[in-house]
Design an enzyme around this catalytic site. Structure first.
Site: not given
Length: 716
Positions: A110, A130
């Protein structure tokens, strides 16, 4: 939590911000504070025109440190800092480039996507994992990835936590260029300067739209992903949440998408599913740590050559796992015909991998060259380990181990793949007790990820360390347990099928039980599992528990009655189900007559309540006895850590990982409630349900099952 960032500025006016937090340069609140400070400094400095973000020692960033997950809870610093860094990078007036080698996982990816460009080595690895942990990306990943790579690829990467390398990432637009490791930083600096000089357009990943399909088509793709995910994981909400968050950004814009992502991330982080999956991750990682064994400073001895006695389905699959990972294997059988069949099974296993594209013809030839078939023990003189994989016949196993002492070297490890038989019994006629160990593979052995390592009171720590190293090399997760009938996995789960048989004989429907247990999250119900394993094995295994624990086993004649009519499971196309040519299972009304006869033998009358049991009642009546037996295993010291029993159940029996394992799930339900239900059923239906002393103690204290009162001296 440790870790920091460093900033250096060279004469080309490019600031290099380096993430420093070994071993994988993970993020935590301290690293993020330093990162923000370095980034703001670079933006303010007059001698800086552009920024390059990288990681120390050729490792970009392995994501947020799972040990620091509590920092991301609502009101704490971690998530606030993640969002602050993302916002600063998004609105920065100076261009930034991520220079990526090693891992760019989770929050690390990210950060890279928040830069204006990315440059990587071909060996770099990219992933948003995730969803493995019951969460979604929480630092802008759900919004930026679809805009960079397109909706289909982004959904694939997020929903399956797919790992991609630098070349693939470049192919679909996640990175802008691929270079060698030696040229990485220099090229990243030049790319940053090119953006600064407008030779390359600055790209804001949040407002890039050329990869996203028109809204109507995008919704079709999203709805298809929803349907696929629902079919594959009907009990799980977080994949649907991830899709909803992605859709919000596409329909309403990135600001609305980011807002929804942040709220959803916080909600999921607090969920039982997330806590369960994180627990399983740490339990699996810590399985290699065995108190009193791995803390002695012992180094594993080199094992190059392994002999396997028995080339049946299990022995041939163990051989497959070993030769695929570089071991030389000697496979012994009693006749040439049987040996040829065993060698044929190994080659068939490998041919399957070739057909699936997992193995090249060249690798196939090289792998099969490591396998040698033999008919006598003369070839065992130079082997480092022997794995016995014959049928569960005690006298046969004893004879094999006695023979091994005569032919093998004094340091050779003697391992048995037995799933239930006490190792002391197997080794009763030998003198080499310190090198006898259980190596219990699960079927199919070359696919299933668990290896149950069983040590007796006389097994040397060195032998355990050696087998742990073999497990690591053949990519198995090991669980080290003590010696008893059934060891840990089969001992814990022997009440699973017995409870189901008890329910059926009292009036519950076979297929309703299987549906309820599948709905709970098991790969299949107990009766479908019996069919798959085969009734011969089920009866042989069950008899070991009837002999060892007569006071708490449920003795049903249902399976033996079906065996008499040549119904032995999927292999004969008839068991509890009937099977077509493609092995598709269908219910069979004929089993009712066997159930009626079993009831007559047991003297049991149908109780109308059992026909009306809810899915919740069925699940509890099947699994609470499993929890009860797991408590016994734990209290007796067969397992030192409750988490080892969790991993054993998840990886050996398919217990749903999103429920955390059998002991973790038991704690989520509550020891008091489990005790009360078992006690009630025990009074109604007998000793099979009787709560053990350990569970009673835990319930009286309202204490977790996973933290023992006074664990018995460990069998380890």
């Amino acid at each position: 939590m440790g870790g920091t960032t460093t900033i250096t500025v060279a004469s080309d006016r490019v600031a290099i911000i380096t993430i420093v937090n070994p071993p994988v340069n993970s993020l935590n609140s301290g690293v993020l504070e330093s990162f923000i400070e370095s980034y703001v400094q670079a933006l303010r400095r007059d001698d800086v025109n552009a920024i390059v973000v990288t990681g120390e020692k050729g490792k970009f960033c392995g994501g947020y440190d799972l040990n620091a997950l509590d920092e991301l809870e609502e009101g704490k610093a971690g998530l606030r800092l993640v969002h602050k860094l993302s916002d600063i990078m998004q609105t920065a007036k100076k261009p930034s480039v991520a220079a990526i080698n090693g891992r760019a996982f989770g929050a690390g990816l990210e950060v890279a996507m928040a830069c204006n460009a990315r440059i990587a080595t071909s060996t770099a690895k990219f992933s948003l994992p995730e969803l493995w942990f019951g969460m979604i990306p929480g630092g802008g990943g759900t919004q930026r990835l679809p805009l960079l790579v397109g909706l289909r690829k982004a959904l694939e990467m997020m929903l399956t936590s797919k790992l991609v390398d630098g070349d693939e990432a470049h192919k679909f637009g996640l990175v802008d260029a691929v270079v060698s490791e030696d040229e990485l930083l220099e090229n990243a600096r030049q790319m940053a300067l090119d953006i600064c000089a407008r030779n390359k357009p600055p790209v804001s990943s949040l407002y890039k739209t050329d990869k996203i399909e028109p809204l109507g088509k995008a919704r079709e793709i999203l709805n298809f992903a929803r349907a696929q995910t629902r079919a594959h994981a009907p009990n799980l909400q977080y994949p649907q949440v991830c899709i909803d968050v992605i859709e919000e950004g596409i329909v309403s814009g990135p600001d609305a998408g980011l807002s929804k992502e942040r709220k959803a991330f916080q909600d999921l982080l607090k969920s039982d599913t997330c806590k369960s999956l994180v627990h399983v991750f740490f339990a699996r990682r810590d399985a290699m740590k065995v108190p009193g064994v791995t803390d002695l400073g012992l180094k594993p001895r080199q094992i190059r050559k392994v002999a396997i006695v028995g080339g049946g389905p299990m022995g041939s699959r163990i051989a497959t796992a070993l030769i695929l990972n570089g071991y030389e294997v000697v496979l012994k059988e009693v006749t040439q015909k049987v040996l040829d069949a065993g060698i044929g099974r190994v080659k068939a296993n490998l041919t399957g991998s070739v057909k699936k594209g997992k193995l090249t013809q060249e690798k196939f030839a090289k792998t099969t060259s490591r396998l040698k078939g033999v008919l006598d023990y003369e070839w065992f003189k130079d082997v480092d380990m022997v794995i016995e994989a014959v049928t569960e016949n005690v006298s046969l196993k004893q004879q094999i181990f006695s023979d091994l002492e005569k032919y093998c070297s004094p340091n050779c490890i003697f391992a048995s793949n037995t799933s239930t038989v006490d190792l002391d019994l197997i080794g009763a006629k030998t003198k080499s007790h310190d090198r006898i160990i259980g190596a219990h593979f699960f079927s199919p052995a070359h696919v299933m990820p668990l290896l149950e390592i069983v040590q007796t009171s006389k097994t040397s720590p060195q032998t355990v360390v050696d087998l742990l190293n073999v497990a690591k090399k053949i990519r198995k997760t090991p669980v080290v347990v003590g010696n008893c009938t059934g060891f840990a996995v089969n001992r814990m789960f022997f009440p699973y099928t017995q409870a189901a048989l008890l329910l059926v004989e009292h009036g519950a429907d076979v297929y309703k039980i299987d549906r309820a247990i599948t709905k709970f999250g098991m790969p299949m119900g107990p009766f479908r599992l019996c069919d798959l394993v085969g009734f011969d094995i089920a009866v042989a295994t069950g008899s070991q528990f009837v002999y060892s624990f007569p006071e708490r086993t449920y003795k049903s004649m249902l399976i033996p009655l079906m065996q008499e009519d040549k119904r032995t499971g999927e292999n004969t196309r008839k068991g509890f189900y009937v099977y077509d040519d493609k092995h598709k299972a269908s219910p069979d009304p004929e089993i009712d007559k066997y159930i009626e006869k079993a009831r007559e033998i047991s003297g049991i009358l149908v109780d109308p309540k059992f026909a009306k049991l809810s899915d919740k009642d069925i699940t509890e009546m099947v699994f609470f006895p499993v929890v009860n037996e797991a408590c016994r295993v734990y209290a007796e010291g067969i397992a030192v850590k409750a988490a080892d029993l969790d991993i054993a159940g998840v990886m050996g029996m398919g217990f749903p990982p999103y429920r955390g394992g059998i002991m973790f799930w038991g704690d989520s339900v509550g020891s008091k409630y489990i005790y009360e239900r078992l006690n009630e059923w025990s009074n109604l239906y007998g000793e099979f349900f009787k709560p053990c002393d350990y569970l009673a103690q835990r319930a009286a204290l309202g204490a977790p099952l996973s933290s023992p009162l006074n664990q018995a001296k460990s069998r380890l």
